[in-house]
Scaffold this motif. Sequence first.
Motif, short mmCIF file in Angstrom:
data_model
loop_
_atom_site.label_atom_id
_atom_site.label_comp_id
_atom_site.label_asym_id
_atom_site.label_seq_id
_atom_site.Cartn_x
_atom_site.Cartn_y
_atom_site.Cartn_z
N THR A 125 -21.89 -14.33 7.38
CA THR A 125 -21.57 -13.96 5.99
C THR A 125 -20.64 -14.98 5.35
OG1 THR A 125 -19.76 -12.55 6.74
CG2 THR A 125 -21.90 -11.48 6.29
N VAL A 126 -20.17 -15.93 6.14
CA VAL A 126 -19.27 -16.95 5.60
C VAL A 126 -19.54 -18.27 6.31
CG1 VAL A 126 -17.40 -16.35 7.22
CG2 VAL A 126 -16.84 -17.48 5.06
N VAL A 127 -19.29 -19.35 5.61
CA VAL A 127 -19.53 -20.68 6.17
C VAL A 127 -18.85 -20.86 7.52
CG1 VAL A 127 -17.65 -21.64 4.74
CG2 VAL A 127 -19.37 -23.19 5.66
N CYS A 128 -17.67 -20.26 7.68
CA CYS A 128 -16.90 -20.41 8.93
C CYS A 128 -17.61 -19.78 10.13
CB CYS A 128 -15.53 -19.74 8.77
SG CYS A 128 -14.69 -20.14 7.23
N ALA A 129 -18.60 -18.92 9.88
CA ALA A 129 -19.30 -18.24 10.98
C ALA A 129 -20.63 -18.92 11.32
CB ALA A 129 -19.52 -16.77 10.62
N ASN A 130 -20.94 -20.02 10.63
CA ASN A 130 -22.23 -20.68 10.84
C ASN A 130 -22.47 -21.05 12.31
OD1 ASN A 130 -23.16 -20.63 8.21
ND2 ASN A 130 -22.57 -22.72 7.73
N GLN A 131 -21.45 -21.63 12.95
CA GLN A 131 -21.67 -22.15 14.31
C GLN A 131 -21.91 -21.02 15.30
OE1 GLN A 131 -22.24 -25.29 14.54
NE2 GLN A 131 -21.63 -25.57 12.41
N VAL A 132 -21.22 -19.90 15.11
CA VAL A 132 -21.44 -18.76 16.01
C VAL A 132 -22.84 -18.20 15.78
CG1 VAL A 132 -20.73 -16.38 16.50
CG2 VAL A 132 -19.01 -18.20 16.36
N ALA A 133 -23.25 -18.09 14.53
CA ALA A 133 -24.60 -17.57 14.23
C ALA A 133 -25.65 -18.47 14.89
CB ALA A 133 -24.82 -17.51 12.72
N ARG A 134 -25.45 -19.76 14.77
CA ARG A 134 -26.40 -20.69 15.38
C ARG A 134 -26.38 -20.54 16.91
NH1 ARG A 134 -26.98 -26.77 14.05
NH2 ARG A 134 -25.02 -26.44 12.98
N GLY A 135 -25.18 -20.38 17.47
CA GLY A 135 -25.04 -20.21 18.92
C GLY A 135 -25.77 -18.98 19.42
N ILE A 136 -25.67 -17.90 18.67
CA ILE A 136 -26.37 -16.66 19.06
C ILE A 136 -27.87 -16.90 19.05
CG2 ILE A 136 -26.90 -14.29 18.33
CD1 ILE A 136 -23.98 -14.20 17.19
N SER A 137 -28.37 -17.48 17.95
CA SER A 137 -29.80 -17.64 17.82
C SER A 137 -30.34 -18.60 18.88
CB SER A 137 -30.16 -18.12 16.42
OG SER A 137 -31.56 -18.09 16.26
N GLN A 138 -29.57 -19.64 19.17
CA GLN A 138 -30.04 -20.60 20.19
C GLN A 138 -30.06 -19.99 21.59
OE1 GLN A 138 -27.66 -24.12 19.36
NE2 GLN A 138 -29.23 -24.93 17.99
N ALA A 139 -29.23 -18.97 21.78
CA ALA A 139 -29.19 -18.31 23.10
C ALA A 139 -30.30 -17.29 23.26
CB ALA A 139 -27.83 -17.64 23.29
N VAL A 140 -30.89 -16.88 22.15
CA VAL A 140 -31.87 -15.78 22.21
C VAL A 140 -33.20 -16.23 21.64
CG1 VAL A 140 -32.35 -13.38 21.58
CG2 VAL A 140 -29.98 -14.13 21.92
N LYS A 141 -34.14 -16.52 22.51
CA LYS A 141 -35.48 -16.93 22.06
C LYS A 141 -36.11 -15.78 21.28
CE LYS A 141 -39.79 -18.84 23.71
NZ LYS A 141 -40.60 -19.27 24.83
N GLY A 142 -36.73 -16.12 20.17
CA GLY A 142 -37.36 -15.07 19.36
C GLY A 142 -36.49 -14.63 18.20
N SER A 143 -35.25 -15.13 18.13
CA SER A 143 -34.42 -14.82 16.97
C SER A 143 -34.38 -16.03 16.03
CB SER A 143 -32.99 -14.46 17.41
OG SER A 143 -32.34 -15.60 17.95
N VAL A 144 -34.03 -15.79 14.79
CA VAL A 144 -33.86 -16.87 13.82
C VAL A 144 -32.49 -16.74 13.16
CG1 VAL A 144 -36.33 -17.17 13.31
CG2 VAL A 144 -34.99 -15.53 11.96
N TRP A 145 -32.00 -17.84 12.61
CA TRP A 145 -30.71 -17.77 11.93
C TRP A 145 -30.77 -18.59 10.65
CZ3 TRP A 145 -31.60 -22.09 14.72
CH2 TRP A 145 -30.95 -23.27 14.36
N VAL A 146 -29.79 -18.32 9.79
CA VAL A 146 -29.64 -19.14 8.59
C VAL A 146 -28.19 -19.62 8.53
CG1 VAL A 146 -31.46 -18.02 7.26
CG2 VAL A 146 -29.13 -17.09 7.16
N GLU A 147 -27.96 -20.68 7.78
CA GLU A 147 -26.57 -21.09 7.54
C GLU A 147 -26.42 -21.55 6.11
OE1 GLU A 147 -26.06 -23.88 10.76
OE2 GLU A 147 -26.74 -25.55 9.55
N HIS A 148 -25.18 -21.57 5.64
CA HIS A 148 -24.92 -21.83 4.22
C HIS A 148 -23.45 -22.21 4.03
CE1 HIS A 148 -22.77 -18.01 4.07
NE2 HIS A 148 -23.69 -17.60 4.93
N GLN A 149 -23.05 -22.46 2.80
CA GLN A 149 -21.68 -22.94 2.52
C GLN A 149 -20.83 -21.89 1.81
OE1 GLN A 149 -20.86 -25.94 3.77
NE2 GLN A 149 -22.93 -25.82 4.58
N HIS A 150 -21.24 -20.63 1.84
CA HIS A 150 -20.63 -19.65 0.93
C HIS A 150 -19.91 -18.53 1.68
CE1 HIS A 150 -22.91 -21.74 -2.13
NE2 HIS A 150 -23.94 -21.68 -1.32
N GLY A 151 -19.58 -17.48 0.93
CA GLY A 151 -19.00 -16.27 1.52
C GLY A 151 -17.49 -16.17 1.40
#
Lengths: 387, 98
Positions: free
Chosen positions: A24-50
Amino acid sequence: MEFMGYRRPDGAAGIRNHVLVIPTVVCANQVARGISQAVKGSVWVEHQHGCSQLAPDAAQTARVFVGHGTNSNVYGVVVVGLGCEVVRAQEVAAEITRQCPYKPVHCVIIQDAGGSYKAIAAGSIAAHRMVEQASSLAREPIAVSELILGTECGGSDACSGLAANPALGAASDLLVDAGGTSIISETPELIGAEHILAGRAVSQEVSDRCIATIKAFEDNANAMGVDMRGGNPTPGNIAGGLSSIEEKSLGCVYKGGTRPLVDVIGYARKITKKGLIYMDTPGNDIEQLTGMAAGGCHICIFTTGRGTPTGSAIVPTIKVASNTAMYTKLTDNMDINAGTIVDGEETIQQVGQRILAEMIRVASGKLTKAEILGHNDFGIQRIGPTL
Amino acid sequence: MSKSQAIVMKASDNVATAAQELLPATDIEVQVNGVAVAVHVTEKIPFGHKVAIRKIAAGDKIIKYGEVIGEATTDIQPGQHTHVHNLGGCRGRGDWEV
């Protein structure tokens, strides 16, 4: 006409079964990406806002997240927050649950979890469970009248208005005639063509809103005291033969077909009516696609003359080439060639039928090239300054 | 259907869109509402770019899709390349307001 889709517990139809990780915030992008990369079949998005956003921007940002979470192509959602941002992850998660009570939603707050690794671990466990559940669902026949199509053009050339856009318009008409819904958007690319769209409005009120929405955008652009040219049409559009915003718009408006305009809605607002809908979005491909996905569209058909690789994480994006030379060159990215119209080999109607057939195949599970490439393009339109 | 050298969308259009690169000093035929119109191309017209099919005086509207796409900024002769060097858009022109 039917496609094979997923029936949600509230009756909504989906064409994909994504597990989506949203920071929900730019500061959480890396964690969101980390989660998605750890779980095959999931997708993630990232952005500069929040965060550091004025209220209208913060509300729009949150609406885009909620719209993605509630999109019926999404089976479950992991929402990742930092803990001190303006757009609260807990509130986004709660709103997705309020609108779709049946949907699994898990919220992770990095500051509460004890840091990035612990947040990635907690989010991954939740996403893992969702992917397991999602993968057990079976597709079933669903009428195409339930499909919501987002139309888009980007990287346009002079053939876009001659071939790909009218062909997409023909497909859009076929879908609307079958009882389905089609979205036209890209407000700056309707400047000079507003009379065509407004002239098809189902009421004076819808016509007035159409004209007012486009005028407001042009007034905003004019207030900058510059010629739009160079920003739009873009340098690539100009190299491809487009000379003015009016010329680009007149080519763009074809992709909305010829059916009556039933509604005009704001950026990322929920699609609630059937038929042709105009959503007020920027011309920027990614921000437009993101707005339409948040509004609930299932599938996007994207026409392009110069060649654009764009694809949403949750909305399959079919790429239609306006000319054969580019289609042949950009085989990595193009799904359909409409250049056959310029080549004199097919009519606009024939290509329109072909686009509709491909739309149904993709709605039934066929992957688009952008999906195979793993595109997760995501961009939120900004209203005001960042604080 | 056969491949056109240039495409005219509506009968009122005063430009055609090149469906292939057109070279200077070539004669082409464009279909205007089912009627073949001869145009002598005087400049190189890249694929996708516009060629004037009628004389367009400075200040006249340039018509494509049967709609106004801008104004001629100089006199344009039939067969000439019609693009940003001799066509100015009329809309989104904040530079006219200040």
